[in-house]
Scaffold this motif. Structure first.
Motif, short mmCIF file in Angstrom:
data_model
loop_
_atom_site.label_atom_id
_atom_site.label_comp_id
_atom_site.label_asym_id
_atom_site.label_seq_id
_atom_site.Cartn_x
_atom_site.Cartn_y
_atom_site.Cartn_z
N SER A 164 7.93 26.79 -10.43
CA SER A 164 8.17 25.43 -10.91
C SER A 164 7.96 24.39 -9.80
CB SER A 164 9.57 25.31 -11.49
OG SER A 164 10.52 25.77 -10.56
N THR A 203 5.63 20.95 -16.33
CA THR A 203 6.44 21.99 -15.70
C THR A 203 7.51 22.51 -16.66
OG1 THR A 203 6.12 20.88 -13.58
CG2 THR A 203 7.81 22.57 -13.66
N HIS A 206 8.39 26.22 -17.58
CA HIS A 206 9.58 26.73 -16.90
C HIS A 206 10.90 26.22 -17.48
CE1 HIS A 206 7.29 28.65 -13.69
NE2 HIS A 206 6.54 27.57 -13.63
N ALA A 233 12.27 22.11 -14.18
CA ALA A 233 11.40 20.96 -13.94
C ALA A 233 12.17 19.86 -13.20
CB ALA A 233 10.85 20.43 -15.26
#
Length: 408
Positions: free
Chosen positions: A253, A303, A307, A312
RNA sequence: GGGGAGAUACCGAAGUGGCCAAACGGGGCGGAUUGUAAAUCCGCUGGCUCUGCCUACAGAGGUUCAAGUCCUCUUCUCCCCA
């Protein structure tokens, strides 16, 4: 018999998404008819997408057609994912000025294995909702005469029309015969899986067309070809691992967020369009604001798709600490070396921060190296290491590691 | 099958006997600057036990005090003719 209103709404949604994610559609007129018929017969469209396991990372550039594939899946259609373990053996020449090296069977097997994991972050791979095929299934058993038969499906002139081949011919570069088989192989995939729609990057248009032609010759209904715009790399060139400007779907991430933040401002609109889940009006709003803010929103959105939101947000926070405030990140990798004292240049190499002591010496001379946050320039400086207290080595803003020696 | 051109570092491309670890451009990496960038400016960009040594200019041999540069053969590519 009237069409249910849900169908009309769903179709519009799908068509909006198709609109957003495509640059070219071949057979667009038939597409709507196909959707209607599919609904009437309660038979999902078979939507093909092929990817060759020629490298280990699937990146965001590849993800654009996969996201469109996901949209089809969400609307009840069937993704047919082709892992090109047969075509990969040939080395895909697409978009390159030189042929890719043909891979060994082991390379291909290894890469294939990691692919589904990465694609699975976008597509639902539940066997009931997605068909995964390997094209070695039909190419693996072909003999030379079968291959000749395949070759007879097209003509030299036709294949040479392909942009990539044409350019290389003009530049007096080699085009090998086996490369010309590539479009035929991809086209044959369509015949084998009887695809209704095929998706691909817009550098794939030629190959997608080939599928259409070959299906027609085989007496099938020719597939609709949809190409997606190419997502450019963070530096504005075509996204490619060799340029180092790609964002891998398997990136962590922090790394993913950071890489997206290094995107140039000009690249943002395309990324918003192709890689985010944001609506058009949200996108416009972001782009109207400060570029730093917009890019942050972009990076967070992408992101968190992979994730999750928490990761994020954490990545965004870590990024500010490291690059905006120039602080040392909370978590730094650690390595342990065998000796209790080493010359700085050797230590940098031992710790894996540089490829050679020569590189270490150069960077030291350039003033890029810090030891425990103090600039150092002497390659022969003997660094004392302890087993308990780590020494922090830094090169630039990005490369850093804690080093201890093995306790004896 | 015949004739011609070519193969140089990550990529493109100079170099036609010593001053070549190899110009120049791109890329990459550092530094400065910044809004994370981009742009700009500066530096670096084969390896090592680093003021020196070693390995490299498709491959193998050879000529020479000295070869990326000359010769021979091999491999690969392109062009023209058949």
């Amino acid at each position: 018999m009237g069409r249910p209103i849900q169908f009309i709404i769903a179709t519009m949604q799908l068509q909006n998404l198709v609109q957003r994610f495509t640059s070219d559609i071949v057979g667009e007129e038939q597409f709507e008819k196909m959707l209607v018929k599919s609904s009437a017969d309660n038979k999902p469209l078979r939507v093909k997408f092929g990817i060759d396991p020629t490298f280990t990372d699937v990146h965001l550039g590849h993800s654009v057609p996969i996201r469109l594939l996901r949209a089809f899946q969400d609307h009840g259609h069937l993704p047919v994912l082709i892992i090109g373990d047969g075509t990969a053996r040939l080395g895909d020449p697409t978009g390159r000025n030189e042929q890719r090296p043909a891979l060994t069977a082991e390379d291909v097997a290894r890469n294939s294995a990691t692919y589904l994991d990465q694609i699975g972050t976008i597509l639902d791979l539940d066997p009931a909702k997605c068909e995964v095929r390997h094209n070695s299934e039909w190419f693996g058993g072909m003999n030379f005469f079968d291959a000749l038969k395949l070759a007879s499906q097209s003509t030299a002139a036709r294949l040479l029309e392909r942009d990539d081949f044409k350019k290389r011919m003009q530049q007096n570069q080699a085009v090998h015969l086996h490369e010309m088989m590539y479009p035929l192989m991809q086209g044959y995939d369509s015949v084998m899986v009887e695809s209704d729609v095929e998706l691909g990057g817009n550098d794939q248009l030629f190959n997608l067309h080939m599928g259409r032609r070959m299906q027609e010759r085989a007496g099938q209904r020719p597939q609709i070809c949809m190409t997606t715009p190419l997502l450019l790399g963070t530096d504005g060139r075509k996204m490619s691992k060799t340029y180092g400007n790609h964002v891998g779907l398997n990136a962590g991430s922090n790394d993913m967020y950071g890489k997206i933040m290094s995107l140039s401002d000009d690249g943002m609109p395309l990324w918003f369009q192709l890689a985010t889940t944001m609506r058009d009006d949200e996108i416009s709003q972001c782009l109207a604001g400060h570029p730093r803010q917009a890019k942050d929103a972009l990076a967070r959105n992408i992101t968190s798709q992979i994730h999750g939101d928490d990761a994020a947000n954490a990545a965004a926070e870590a990024f500010v600490q490291q690059f905006v405030k120039n602080k040392i990140p909370d978590e730094i990798n650690e390595c342990i070396v065998g000796e209790s004292a080493m010359k700085l240049a050797s230590l940098l190499k031992e710790a894996g921060l540089v490829a050679s002591t020569s590189e270490a010496r150069r960077l030291l001379k350039d003033g890029a190296v810090k030891v425990d946050s103090e600039s150092q320039s002497d390659p022969n400086w003997l660094v004392e290491l302890s087993a308990t207290d780590a020494v922090l080595l830094q090169i630039g803003k990005r490369r850093m590691i804690n080093v201890r020696c093995a306790s004896s």
